[in-house]
Design a protein around this motif. Sequence first.
Motif, PDB file in Angstrom:
ATOM      1  N   LEU A 298     -13.103  -7.028  -1.121  1.00  9.30           N
ATOM      2  CA  LEU A 298     -12.641  -6.284   0.053  1.00  9.30           C
ATOM      3  C   LEU A 298     -12.804  -7.075   1.349  1.00  9.30           C
ATOM      4  O   LEU A 298     -12.231  -6.702   2.375  1.00  9.30           O
ATOM      5  CB  LEU A 298     -13.393  -4.956   0.155  1.00  9.30           C
ATOM      6  CG  LEU A 298     -13.058  -3.916  -0.920  1.00  9.30           C
ATOM      7  CD1 LEU A 298     -14.002  -2.719  -0.828  1.00  9.30           C
ATOM      8  CD2 LEU A 298     -11.613  -3.464  -0.795  1.00  9.30           C
TER       9      LEU A 298
ATOM     10  N   GLN B 131     -11.476  -9.711   2.036  1.00 11.43           N
ATOM     11  CA  GLN B 131     -10.173 -10.282   2.400  1.00 11.43           C
ATOM     12  C   GLN B 131      -9.414  -9.381   3.377  1.00 11.43           C
ATOM     13  O   GLN B 131      -8.501  -9.828   4.057  1.00 11.43           O
ATOM     14  CB  GLN B 131      -9.317 -10.450   1.149  1.00 11.43           C
ATOM     15  CG  GLN B 131      -9.926 -11.334   0.084  1.00 11.43           C
ATOM     16  CD  GLN B 131      -9.125 -11.265  -1.189  1.00 11.43           C
ATOM     17  OE1 GLN B 131      -8.006 -11.774  -1.260  1.00 11.43           O
ATOM     18  NE2 GLN B 131      -9.676 -10.639  -2.209  1.00 11.43           N
ATOM     19  N   SER B 132      -9.789  -8.099   3.403  1.00  9.10           N
ATOM     20  CA  SER B 132      -9.117  -7.135   4.278  1.00  9.10           C
ATOM     21  C   SER B 132      -9.706  -7.191   5.684  1.00  9.10           C
ATOM     22  O   SER B 132     -10.624  -7.959   5.957  1.00  9.10           O
ATOM     23  CB  SER B 132      -9.271  -5.726   3.702  1.00  9.10           C
ATOM     24  OG  SER B 132     -10.623  -5.296   3.831  1.00  9.10           O
ATOM     25  N   ASP B 133      -9.174  -6.346   6.571  1.00  5.88           N
ATOM     26  CA  ASP B 133      -9.714  -6.290   7.932  1.00  5.88           C
ATOM     27  C   ASP B 133     -10.757  -5.181   8.086  1.00  5.88           C
ATOM     28  O   ASP B 133     -11.137  -4.825   9.196  1.00  5.88           O
ATOM     29  CB  ASP B 133      -8.579  -6.097   8.942  1.00  5.88           C
ATOM     30  CG  ASP B 133      -7.769  -4.827   8.669  1.00  5.88           C
ATOM     31  OD1 ASP B 133      -8.100  -4.081   7.710  1.00  5.88           O
ATOM     32  OD2 ASP B 133      -6.807  -4.567   9.415  1.00  5.88           O
ATOM     33  N   LYS B 134     -11.239  -4.653   6.980  1.00  4.84           N
ATOM     34  CA  LYS B 134     -12.254  -3.601   7.033  1.00  4.84           C
ATOM     35  C   LYS B 134     -13.587  -4.172   7.502  1.00  4.84           C
ATOM     36  O   LYS B 134     -13.925  -5.322   7.224  1.00  4.84           O
ATOM     37  CB  LYS B 134     -12.418  -2.944   5.659  1.00  4.84           C
ATOM     38  CG  LYS B 134     -11.166  -2.244   5.143  1.00  4.84           C
ATOM     39  CD  LYS B 134     -11.430  -1.574   3.807  1.00  4.84           C
ATOM     40  CE  LYS B 134     -10.137  -1.003   3.235  1.00  4.84           C
ATOM     41  NZ  LYS B 134      -9.562   0.025   4.128  1.00  4.84           N
TER      42      LYS B 134
END
Length: 291
Positions: free
Chosen positions: A245, A247-250
């Motif tokens: 996760l 890799q996401s912008d979270k």
Amino acid sequence: MSSNLTEKQLTLPLSADVLTGALTRREKAGFRFGAHIHTTIEFYRILSGFCYMDIGTETITCNTGDFIMILPNVVHSFYLGKDSDCEFQQIHFRPETFANVILDNSGIYPISMMHAIHFHFKTYYHQKSDSVLDDCLQKVIDLHASSDSLFSAANINLALMNIMLHILDKKQPDHHFVDPNIQNSYVAYTLDHIHKNYMYKIHQEDIAKELQISVRYLSTLFKKYMNITLSNYINIYRINKSIELMQSDKSLTEIAQLVGFKDSQHYSKLFMTIIGETPSSYRKSYIKDYY
């Protein structure tokens, strides 16, 4: 419990995106890729030179002609000495397709190829390569580079399957139990329960109750088959999912909650214990390089 699950798992979709990487690389002396972890299976074949790998708690030396498989959810690193370049083939692939290949269905829960891989090898497998491995590895790399057609995808899946069946044939499990089919099923069910429910609170008592065995017996069996405690496996699996996760912008707080940690501080502390650095440092250092 097993009938509906069996019907679902007996289908075998040949995934078109099973590979996340397949190439031949050459790295200079002194190269280092530090401690990391991922959900893919990783194959190496050393073409020239030698390298070192820290895999879990072990350090292995990999020489020219060696084949190495590293399983998912295992912390490992790769590095070279100061005086040796190294050329190697490297393949990463998603194991989900092979969780649908059922090798045994005589217990209370189907035993997939991925269950067998975990039971036999636990963290990694290291041997001299042979003609079967050489041919299959080269085939995967060539197909990955040449075409994205349906037939290429099917052939890649089959070549990867041949590699895993080949090394399974060479290795006997190191556990000896009275009724291995039933006990295999207990551990297989536990693994799949974790994979499907890692984002929620997991109670070992609930798993044991579903299997109609004691928590103590479940814990003992899991440790013997997987070479890790059940609670530690759950923690490592969650940490690994959190890395995906990244890799996401979270935010890291959001990621911690999505993989089953209610407390982001606990997540950070556990990440540091398992990986050796903070989540924020790891995200900056390795995610862009690996993915």
